[in-house]
Design an enzyme around this catalytic site. Sequence first.
Site, PDB file in Angstrom:
ATOM      1  N   LYS A 153       0.839  -1.205   0.000  1.00 23.56           N
ATOM      2  CA  LYS A 153       0.000   0.000   0.000  1.00 23.56           C
ATOM      3  C   LYS A 153       0.868   1.247   0.000  1.00 23.56           C
ATOM      4  O   LYS A 153       1.546   1.541   0.978  1.00 23.56           O
ATOM      5  CB  LYS A 153      -0.889   0.045   1.259  1.00 23.56           C
ATOM      6  CG  LYS A 153      -1.948   1.142   1.156  1.00 23.56           C
ATOM      7  CD  LYS A 153      -2.523   1.562   2.480  1.00 23.56           C
ATOM      8  CE  LYS A 153      -1.842   2.765   3.073  1.00 23.56           C
ATOM      9  NZ  LYS A 153      -1.962   4.007   2.287  1.00 23.56           N
ATOM     10  N   GLY A 206       6.476   4.765   8.854  1.00 22.54           N
ATOM     11  CA  GLY A 206       5.634   5.951   9.005  1.00 22.54           C
ATOM     12  C   GLY A 206       5.761   6.513  10.400  1.00 22.54           C
ATOM     13  O   GLY A 206       6.818   6.403  11.038  1.00 22.54           O
ATOM     14  N   SER A 207       4.675   7.095  10.890  1.00 21.96           N
ATOM     15  CA  SER A 207       4.716   7.778  12.180  1.00 21.96           C
ATOM     16  C   SER A 207       4.755   6.772  13.333  1.00 21.96           C
ATOM     17  O   SER A 207       4.256   5.653  13.228  1.00 21.96           O
ATOM     18  CB  SER A 207       3.497   8.683  12.316  1.00 21.96           C
ATOM     19  OG  SER A 207       2.318   7.904  12.275  1.00 21.96           O
ATOM     20  N   THR A 208       5.334   7.213  14.433  1.00 17.54           N
ATOM     21  CA  THR A 208       5.403   6.356  15.617  1.00 17.54           C
ATOM     22  C   THR A 208       4.001   6.076  16.151  1.00 17.54           C
ATOM     23  O   THR A 208       3.706   4.959  16.604  1.00 17.54           O
ATOM     24  CB  THR A 208       6.307   7.025  16.675  1.00 17.54           C
ATOM     25  OG1 THR A 208       7.621   7.133  16.112  1.00 17.54           O
ATOM     26  CG2 THR A 208       6.404   6.200  17.948  1.00 17.54           C
ATOM     27  N   VAL A 210       1.082   5.744  14.501  1.00 16.00           N
ATOM     28  CA  VAL A 210       0.428   4.671  13.737  1.00 16.00           C
ATOM     29  C   VAL A 210       1.207   3.363  13.915  1.00 16.00           C
ATOM     30  O   VAL A 210       0.612   2.292  14.041  1.00 16.00           O
ATOM     31  CB  VAL A 210       0.272   5.056  12.249  1.00 16.00           C
ATOM     32  CG1 VAL A 210      -0.280   3.889  11.443  1.00 16.00           C
ATOM     33  CG2 VAL A 210      -0.644   6.264  12.105  1.00 16.00           C
ATOM     34  N   GLY A 211       2.528   3.441  13.985  1.00 16.47           N
ATOM     35  CA  GLY A 211       3.339   2.233  14.188  1.00 16.47           C
ATOM     36  C   GLY A 211       2.943   1.482  15.454  1.00 16.47           C
ATOM     37  O   GLY A 211       2.874   0.245  15.466  1.00 16.47           O
ATOM     38  N   GLU A 354       9.658  15.389  16.429  1.00 15.95           N
ATOM     39  CA  GLU A 354      10.036  15.233  15.024  1.00 15.95           C
ATOM     40  C   GLU A 354       9.208  16.211  14.201  1.00 15.95           C
ATOM     41  O   GLU A 354       7.991  16.105  14.145  1.00 15.95           O
ATOM     42  CB  GLU A 354       9.750  13.801  14.560  1.00 15.95           C
ATOM     43  CG  GLU A 354      10.110  13.598  13.107  1.00 15.95           C
ATOM     44  CD  GLU A 354       9.900  12.177  12.607  1.00 15.95           C
ATOM     45  OE1 GLU A 354       8.804  11.627  12.814  1.00 15.95           O
ATOM     46  OE2 GLU A 354      10.829  11.621  12.017  1.00 15.95           O
TER      47      GLU A 354
HETATM   48  P1  NAP Z   1       1.350   7.798   8.822  1.00 19.87           P
HETATM   49  O1  NAP Z   1      -0.041   8.201   9.137  1.00 19.87           O
HETATM   50  O2  NAP Z   1       2.073   6.994   9.799  1.00 19.87           O
HETATM   51  O3  NAP Z   1       1.273   7.072   7.393  1.00 19.87           O
HETATM   52  C1  NAP Z   1       2.202   6.129   6.898  1.00 19.87           C
HETATM   53  C2  NAP Z   1       1.484   5.058   6.104  1.00 19.87           C
HETATM   54  O4  NAP Z   1       0.614   4.319   6.970  1.00 19.87           O
HETATM   55  C3  NAP Z   1       0.584   5.618   5.000  1.00 19.87           C
HETATM   56  O5  NAP Z   1       0.577   4.716   3.914  1.00 19.87           O
HETATM   57  C4  NAP Z   1      -0.767   5.644   5.685  1.00 19.87           C
HETATM   58  O6  NAP Z   1      -1.872   5.632   4.821  1.00 19.87           O
HETATM   59  C5  NAP Z   1      -0.710   4.368   6.495  1.00 19.87           C
HETATM   60  N1  NAP Z   1      -1.652   4.344   7.635  1.00 19.87           N
HETATM   61  C6  NAP Z   1      -2.188   5.395   8.299  1.00 19.87           C
HETATM   62  N2  NAP Z   1      -2.996   4.967   9.282  1.00 19.87           N
HETATM   63  C7  NAP Z   1      -2.977   3.619   9.249  1.00 19.87           C
HETATM   64  C8  NAP Z   1      -3.604   2.593  10.007  1.00 19.87           C
HETATM   65  N3  NAP Z   1      -4.424   2.885  11.027  1.00 19.87           N
HETATM   66  N4  NAP Z   1      -3.373   1.296   9.691  1.00 19.87           N
HETATM   67  C9  NAP Z   1      -2.534   0.990   8.677  1.00 19.87           C
HETATM   68  N5  NAP Z   1      -1.912   1.907   7.916  1.00 19.87           N
HETATM   69  C10 NAP Z   1      -2.124   3.212   8.202  1.00 19.87           C
HETATM   70  O7  NAP Z   1       2.221   9.062   8.516  1.00 19.87           O
HETATM   71  P2  NAP Z   1       1.731  10.410   7.842  1.00 19.87           P
HETATM   72  O8  NAP Z   1       0.365  10.802   8.311  1.00 19.87           O
HETATM   73  O9  NAP Z   1       1.945  10.259   6.406  1.00 19.87           O
HETATM   74  O10 NAP Z   1       2.795  11.421   8.408  1.00 19.87           O
HETATM   75  C11 NAP Z   1       2.629  11.932   9.712  1.00 19.87           C
HETATM   76  C12 NAP Z   1       3.965  12.093  10.395  1.00 19.87           C
HETATM   77  O11 NAP Z   1       4.616  10.817  10.485  1.00 19.87           O
HETATM   78  C13 NAP Z   1       4.976  12.938   9.666  1.00 19.87           C
HETATM   79  O12 NAP Z   1       4.778  14.286   9.875  1.00 19.87           O
HETATM   80  C14 NAP Z   1       6.264  12.415  10.248  1.00 19.87           C
HETATM   81  O13 NAP Z   1       6.496  13.002  11.489  1.00 19.87           O
HETATM   82  C15 NAP Z   1       6.008  10.957  10.421  1.00 19.87           C
HETATM   83  N6  NAP Z   1       6.518  10.141   9.293  1.00 19.87           N
HETATM   84  C16 NAP Z   1       7.621   9.412   9.471  1.00 19.87           C
HETATM   85  C17 NAP Z   1       8.126   8.658   8.427  1.00 19.87           C
HETATM   86  C18 NAP Z   1       9.337   7.844   8.547  1.00 19.87           C
HETATM   87  O14 NAP Z   1       9.956   7.507   7.549  1.00 19.87           O
HETATM   88  N7  NAP Z   1       9.721   7.454   9.725  1.00 19.87           N
HETATM   89  C19 NAP Z   1       7.480   8.661   7.204  1.00 19.87           C
HETATM   90  C20 NAP Z   1       6.317   9.408   7.042  1.00 19.87           C
HETATM   91  C21 NAP Z   1       5.848  10.134   8.117  1.00 19.87           C
HETATM   92  P3  NAP Z   1      -2.489   7.014   4.233  1.00 19.87           P
HETATM   93  O15 NAP Z   1      -1.914   7.102   2.901  1.00 19.87           O
HETATM   94  O16 NAP Z   1      -3.958   6.827   4.220  1.00 19.87           O
HETATM   95  O17 NAP Z   1      -2.065   8.116   5.148  1.00 19.87           O
HETATM   96 MG    MG Z   2      -1.383   9.819   8.936  1.00 23.28          MG
END
Ligand code: NAP
Ligand code: MG
Length: 450
Positions: A153, A206-208, A210-211, A354
Amino acid sequence: MTTLINPSTGAELDHSPASASLEDTDAAIARAHDAFPAWRDVAPGERARLLRAFAAVVDAHLEELAQLEVLNAGHTIGNARWEAGNVRDCLNYYSAAPERLFGRQIPVPGGTDVTFHEPLGVVGIIVPWNFPMPIAAWGFAPALAAGNTVVLKPAELTPLTAMRIGELALEAGLPEGVLTIVPGKGSVVGERFVTHPLVRKVCFTGSTTVGKQIMAGCADQVKRVTLELGGKSSNIVFTDTDVAAAAASAPYAVFDNAGQDCCARSRILVQRSAYDEFVGRLETSVKALRVIDPSDDRSEMGPLVSAGQRESVQAHLDGASIAFTGSAPDGPGWWLPPTVVESRDTSESIWREEVFGPVVAVMAFDDEDEAVALANDTDYGLSGSIFTSDVGRALRVARRVESGNLSVNSHSAVRYWTPFGGFKQSGLGRELGPDAPNAFTEEKNVFIAH
Ligand code: NAP
Ligand code: MG
């Protein structure tokens, strides 16, 4: 359907893929499950050949993929070409794995004992928007090499390169269902990877926040999970280094990809006697950074990925003491200039959180112990840099900083042939490097009585 927007201009893109529903997701998982036995049983040399063919097709479309990323994510064209090349290189590197998925023979009385690395089945990979191509490949290349099938995804904001790579896999001869791209929402597609019993492992970046939800969700089926999460990494500059060189390179360690990088060195710790000189030189190098149209070959930094991300970064800057900024284009698009903040107190949110944007916080320290304590004063532990000409100090500090990926007198990017991952809340497990295929297998022990 999400309307995709060019982050450099704010203009809508023509092509926006339909978001997969729950039913679509279940169907994709079922197809991947059906494709698994045949893929697992492809002869090792043939699976290797198919992965090399996939790499060659990616290479033949490198420029197309790079241009797509400039359009969809606002990456500089130089970075985007590197990223597409990284997909090719990961595939080539792990194409050597099928013939080298070694088990062991362990001496036991009364028989022979051997181990096998069995593929897991369907692997679900959830990719963020910050590095759509590399992060996808870091998951699918070793997973496929180890004999798994993959559902992937992409982030809703940045699905285009992943979708194209999925087409290229078929063009290269990978059977249907071996690598399936499922564009859609995290709350629908991503969550289904976690709850569907036929998905045997989830790789999440991704984000901590959601992780943690993913890890909790995976507990229900004791599902295997790899997490690559956030960071708040330090660039530690000692007086005994070449301060001019450290200040010249520091902007690239945090403002690359407009700071939307989990490895961004978003804290700079400078030994007090070099502090004023360093900050003065940093101002020169930040102001010289070319923040221009990312499709221009000379561009060193592009816009943020979305209006929402820019708002989130701006909110972090409210009340922060900004020392100076670089430049950014006026007008449409999600631009923000590279910004340097001087932090005096470790409780400031700009020092702790972050930001995931072009913002760096600088702070002075007195000695080695204080530098290590400040660097470790965070829940994260992903990357970091150490600038010193004292090799003993370099090694002492590198061993004491609680972080998965450190570089000395450099800000090395992630290499596909070395392990990558986080300490503490930056993640769980490791990706890349020689052992990555094993993370997509179960070790099986077989005893044969004589
Ligand atoms: P995110 O919400 O953690 O999204 C990362 C991925 O997970 C996306 O594909 C997202 O889908 C998916 N996702 C979201 N909620 C989910 C759930 N409940 N179950 C399964 N998958 C889910 O990150 P973001 O909203 O894009 O970014 C928010 C913050 O996260 C950033 O500002 C940054 O601080 C941090 N971040 C960190 C990294 C890293 O490499 N460590 C990368 C990105 C972001 P969608 O496409 O629907 O959102
Ligand atoms: Mg998100």
